[in-house]
Motif scaffolding. Structure first.
Motif, PDB file in Angstrom:
ATOM      1  N   LEU B  41       1.012  -1.148   0.121  1.00 25.40           N
ATOM      2  CA  LEU B  41      -0.014   0.035  -0.043  1.00 25.40           C
ATOM      3  C   LEU B  41       0.733   1.227  -0.029  1.00 25.40           C
ATOM      4  O   LEU B  41       0.567   2.136  -0.578  1.00 25.40           O
ATOM      5  N   MET B  42       2.101   1.219   0.731  1.00 23.37           N
ATOM      6  CA  MET B  42       2.798   2.361   0.674  1.00 23.37           C
ATOM      7  C   MET B  42       3.449   2.567  -0.744  1.00 23.37           C
ATOM      8  O   MET B  42       3.578   3.767  -1.092  1.00 23.37           O
ATOM      9  N   ARG B  43       3.894   1.395  -1.404  1.00 23.99           N
ATOM     10  CA  ARG B  43       4.376   1.497  -2.666  1.00 23.99           C
ATOM     11  C   ARG B  43       3.307   2.208  -3.591  1.00 23.99           C
ATOM     12  O   ARG B  43       3.876   2.889  -4.607  1.00 23.99           O
ATOM     13  N   VAL B  44       1.922   1.925  -3.510  1.00 25.76           N
ATOM     14  CA  VAL B  44       1.162   2.379  -4.410  1.00 25.76           C
ATOM     15  C   VAL B  44       0.471   3.776  -4.103  1.00 25.76           C
ATOM     16  O   VAL B  44      -0.425   4.278  -4.784  1.00 25.76           O
ATOM     17  N   SER B  45       0.832   4.140  -2.686  1.00 23.34           N
ATOM     18  CA  SER B  45       0.026   5.211  -2.166  1.00 23.34           C
ATOM     19  C   SER B  45       0.289   6.507  -3.098  1.00 23.34           C
ATOM     20  O   SER B  45      -0.869   7.409  -2.927  1.00 23.34           O
ATOM     21  N   GLY B 125      -9.715   0.300 -16.438  1.00 22.53           N
ATOM     22  CA  GLY B 125     -11.227   0.921 -16.920  1.00 22.53           C
ATOM     23  C   GLY B 125     -12.230   0.456 -15.899  1.00 22.53           C
ATOM     24  O   GLY B 125     -12.967   1.124 -15.505  1.00 22.53           O
ATOM     25  N   GLN B 126     -11.719  -0.665 -14.920  1.00 24.66           N
ATOM     26  CA  GLN B 126     -12.494  -1.046 -13.999  1.00 24.66           C
ATOM     27  C   GLN B 126     -12.636   0.032 -12.805  1.00 24.66           C
ATOM     28  O   GLN B 126     -13.428   0.295 -11.950  1.00 24.66           O
ATOM     29  N   VAL B 127     -11.254   0.504 -12.551  1.00 26.18           N
ATOM     30  CA  VAL B 127     -11.103   1.324 -11.498  1.00 26.18           C
ATOM     31  C   VAL B 127     -12.127   2.556 -11.991  1.00 26.18           C
ATOM     32  O   VAL B 127     -12.485   3.403 -11.126  1.00 26.18           O
ATOM     33  N   CYS B 133     -19.052   5.257 -10.811  1.00 31.14           N
ATOM     34  CA  CYS B 133     -19.961   4.816  -9.909  1.00 31.14           C
ATOM     35  C   CYS B 133     -20.366   5.440  -8.493  1.00 31.14           C
ATOM     36  O   CYS B 133     -21.354   5.397  -7.698  1.00 31.14           O
ATOM     37  N   GLY B 134     -19.371   6.490  -8.320  1.00 34.79           N
ATOM     38  CA  GLY B 134     -19.343   7.097  -6.913  1.00 34.79           C
ATOM     39  C   GLY B 134     -18.743   6.435  -5.926  1.00 34.79           C
ATOM     40  O   GLY B 134     -19.009   6.545  -4.604  1.00 34.79           O
ATOM     41  N   MET B 135     -18.007   4.940  -5.926  1.00 33.26           N
ATOM     42  CA  MET B 135     -17.485   4.418  -4.811  1.00 33.26           C
ATOM     43  C   MET B 135     -16.411   5.227  -4.139  1.00 33.26           C
ATOM     44  O   MET B 135     -15.492   5.718  -4.957  1.00 33.26           O
ATOM     45  N   SER B 136     -16.382   5.085  -2.790  1.00 33.43           N
ATOM     46  CA  SER B 136     -15.282   5.624  -2.004  1.00 33.43           C
ATOM     47  C   SER B 136     -14.130   4.575  -2.332  1.00 33.43           C
ATOM     48  O   SER B 136     -14.059   3.897  -2.859  1.00 33.43           O
ATOM     49  N   GLN B 137     -12.964   5.477  -2.066  1.00 28.51           N
ATOM     50  CA  GLN B 137     -11.455   5.016  -2.380  1.00 28.51           C
ATOM     51  C   GLN B 137     -11.622   3.321  -1.396  1.00 28.51           C
ATOM     52  O   GLN B 137     -11.237   2.494  -2.230  1.00 28.51           O
ATOM     53  N   ALA B 138     -11.996   3.474  -0.422  1.00 27.01           N
ATOM     54  CA  ALA B 138     -11.805   2.186   0.430  1.00 27.01           C
ATOM     55  C   ALA B 138     -12.897   1.081  -0.224  1.00 27.01           C
ATOM     56  O   ALA B 138     -12.543   0.117  -0.316  1.00 27.01           O
ATOM     57  N   LEU B 139     -14.135   1.568  -0.558  1.00 29.20           N
ATOM     58  CA  LEU B 139     -15.128   0.540  -0.807  1.00 29.20           C
ATOM     59  C   LEU B 139     -14.480   0.077  -2.308  1.00 29.20           C
ATOM     60  O   LEU B 139     -14.545  -1.084  -2.676  1.00 29.20           O
ATOM     61  N   MET B 140     -13.926   1.016  -3.184  1.00 28.86           N
ATOM     62  CA  MET B 140     -13.579   0.474  -4.538  1.00 28.86           C
ATOM     63  C   MET B 140     -12.473  -0.506  -4.336  1.00 28.86           C
ATOM     64  O   MET B 140     -12.212  -1.558  -5.029  1.00 28.86           O
ATOM     65  N   PHE B 141     -11.520   0.007  -3.534  1.00 23.77           N
ATOM     66  CA  PHE B 141     -10.421  -1.209  -2.988  1.00 23.77           C
ATOM     67  C   PHE B 141     -10.688  -2.519  -2.681  1.00 23.77           C
ATOM     68  O   PHE B 141     -10.286  -3.441  -3.166  1.00 23.77           O
ATOM     69  N   ARG B 142     -12.004  -2.421  -1.899  1.00 21.48           N
ATOM     70  CA  ARG B 142     -12.040  -3.467  -1.027  1.00 21.48           C
ATOM     71  C   ARG B 142     -13.216  -4.436  -2.347  1.00 21.48           C
ATOM     72  O   ARG B 142     -13.057  -5.642  -2.019  1.00 21.48           O
TER      73      ARG B 142
END
Lengths: 244, 244
Positions: B41-45, B125-127, B133-142
């Motif tokens: 996560l630190m690497r892609v932050s 494209g999925q991200v 769709c309005g997903m929050s960062q955390a929701l999208m990640f999960r």
């Protein structure tokens, strides 16, 4: 700088320095031996890997089975165990051959160590070479055959130059692996970098300083060889169009 | 020629080391996975400071031999009186905890890059669609990134776990009695290295085989989309076209 820290740093520089009483010369000589072990082990792995890949790609099912057995077994057991087996096993054999009454006959540790890490890394190398050969385009080989090239010419002119190019990144990883594995040879008493650090740690009671220095020296070698392999790769692929 | 009763008795002794080998592998892989996830996560932050510190950690840990890392923690830390008098010393004095810590910190560095590769392999494209769709960062990640990243990284992560099972053999160099430790002790008592180390190798081969088989079953279970659809079998043979 804080005077106490400065004193500690000064002590450390004295300890690893080249003045009398410093360990710098010993540590550098041991680093040289580490590089020599790794280089010999890597060459062994290239030879065995080429043989292994030839077996894996052979038309004879018995050779393919032998290649699979070699790569599966050597990739499935710890390297430390292989080093122990080579070192103590060859001592056992030497003792038997000399017809002795069971006295310990020390096997040459450089040779057994190099062979042990070469045999392990050769198993990984064989799979890399196999993949590199299989990545060749079928059409080129068919075209070479259609030109009437003998299998030897075909291998030398068409297969080898391209397979080497495909194998460079994977072989670079194997080199790093061999370099780090050479540290395990310290367990059979060869005074390479790791063993030298143990000796220094034991006689000065400053283990952290010695092992950290050893770690830094390993890091320097892996860093420099990483650069070397990247430039080798850039050179080998200079005529290739990159998609990305 | 082959002394089967000796083989059987040494196998029975070696088997007693399996629980420790398995325990060391499982604990260090689990702890290492958590650390690796943080590092990835630190690497892609996108935060330069976090990225750089994770990079430095991974560079140092992948560039030095595991044996040096184990020795720095087990032997090296005792050089500091402050540490010897701290709350952590009862743990850092124990070879078992030193081995677990060293193995976990080591596998974290390798696994972090595997996890990062998995995260980066998720289709951009999925991200974008999830964001649209309005997903929050955390929701999208999960919901979007993580499930796919896990599937992509499984083959490489399986290899890493197998490497860790083999690496636990190094714990025997700091007095732990895992399979390799018991094997070395048996050899010093019986002086029959070839038989004992071969049996120990067979045990590791079995453990790594189980692990790799487990990973491929798991991969099969979580990737129903990659399977061939069941062949369509019509109840009656299709009518053939009649010409003329």
């Amino acid at each position: 700088m804080h005077p106490e820290r400065e004193a500690k740093l000064h002590d450390y520089v004295q300890l690893m320095g080249f003045a009398p009483g410093g360990w710098g010369r010993d540590m550098l000589a041991a680093t040289g031996l580490t590089v020599a072990i790794a280089a010999c082990g890597f060459l062994t792995s290239v030879l065995l890997g080429a043989l292994g890949a030839a077996a894996l790609l052979s038309h004879l099912s018995i050779l393919r089975a032998a290649g699979r057995l070699y790569t599966t077994v050597l990739r499935g057991i710890p390297d430390l165990l292989v080093i122990y087996l080579f070192y103590f096993g060859s001592s056992q054999l030497l003792a038997l051959l000399s017809g002795g009454s069971g006295g310990f006959v020390g096997a040459p540790s450089f040779l057994t160590g190099v062979l042990a890490i070469g045999v392990v890394a050769g198993a990984y190398q064989a799979q890399i070479f196999r993949g590199a050969v299989q990545a060749l385009s079928r059409g080129e080989i068919e075209a070479a055959r259609a030109y009437g090239m003998s299998p030897v010419t075909l291998f030398r002119r068409i297969v080898l130059p391209q397979a080497v190019r495909h194998a460079i990144p994977g072989s670079g990883n194997i080199w790093q692996l061999v370099l780090k594995e050479s540290a395990l040879i310290s367990v059979i008493g060869l005074v390479e970098l790791m063993r030298q650090a143990q000796i220094g740690a034991g006689s000065t009671r400053q283990p952290f300083s010695f092992f950290l220095t050893a770690a830094a020296l390993y890091l320097v070698i892996t860093f420099l060889s990483g650069i070397a392999f990247r430039s080798l790769e850039a050179r080998a692929t200079r005529g290739i169009r990159k998609a990305v | 020629m082959i002394d089967t009763s000796f083989l059987a008795s040494s196998l029975a002794t070696l088997v007693k080391g399996i629980p420790l080998t398995v325990q060391l592998s499982m604990i260090s892989v689990s702890v290492g996975a958590i650390l690796a996830f943080g590092l990835a996560l630190m690497r892609v932050s996108g935060n330069a400071a976090l990225d750089l510190s994770a990079r430095a950690y991974i560079f140092v840990y992948r560039g030095t031999p595991l044996l040096v890392q184990i020795y720095i923690i087990y032997y090296g830390l005792s050089q500091f009186p402050a540490l010897r008098h701290s709350f952590a010393w009862p743990y850092l004095r124990e070879a078992y905890w030193c081995a677990v810590i060293a193995l976990a910190l080591n596998t974290a560095a390798y696994s972090a890059e595997i996890i990062r590769g998995g995260i980066l392999s998720v289709n951009a494209g999925q991200v974008e669609a999830a964001r649209a769709c309005g997903m929050s960062q955390a929701l999208m990640f999960r919901r979007i990134v993580l499930p796919q990243a896990l599937r992509h990284m499984l083959p490489a992560y399986g290899n890493e776990v197998i490497l860790m099972i083999k690496s636990t053999a190094l714990a025997s160099t700091i007095t732990l009695m895992d399979v390799t430790g018991i094997a070395a002790k048996l050899v010093s008592e019986s002086y029959r290295p070839i038989e004992v180390f071969t049996m120990a190798g067979a045990i590791y081969l079995l453990l790594t085989f189980i692990a790799s088989h487990g990973f491929s079953l798991f991969e099969h279970a979580v990737t129903p989309d990659r399977r061939q659809p069941a062949p369509h079998r019509p109840a009656e043979p299709p009518e053939t076209l009649q010409h003329g």
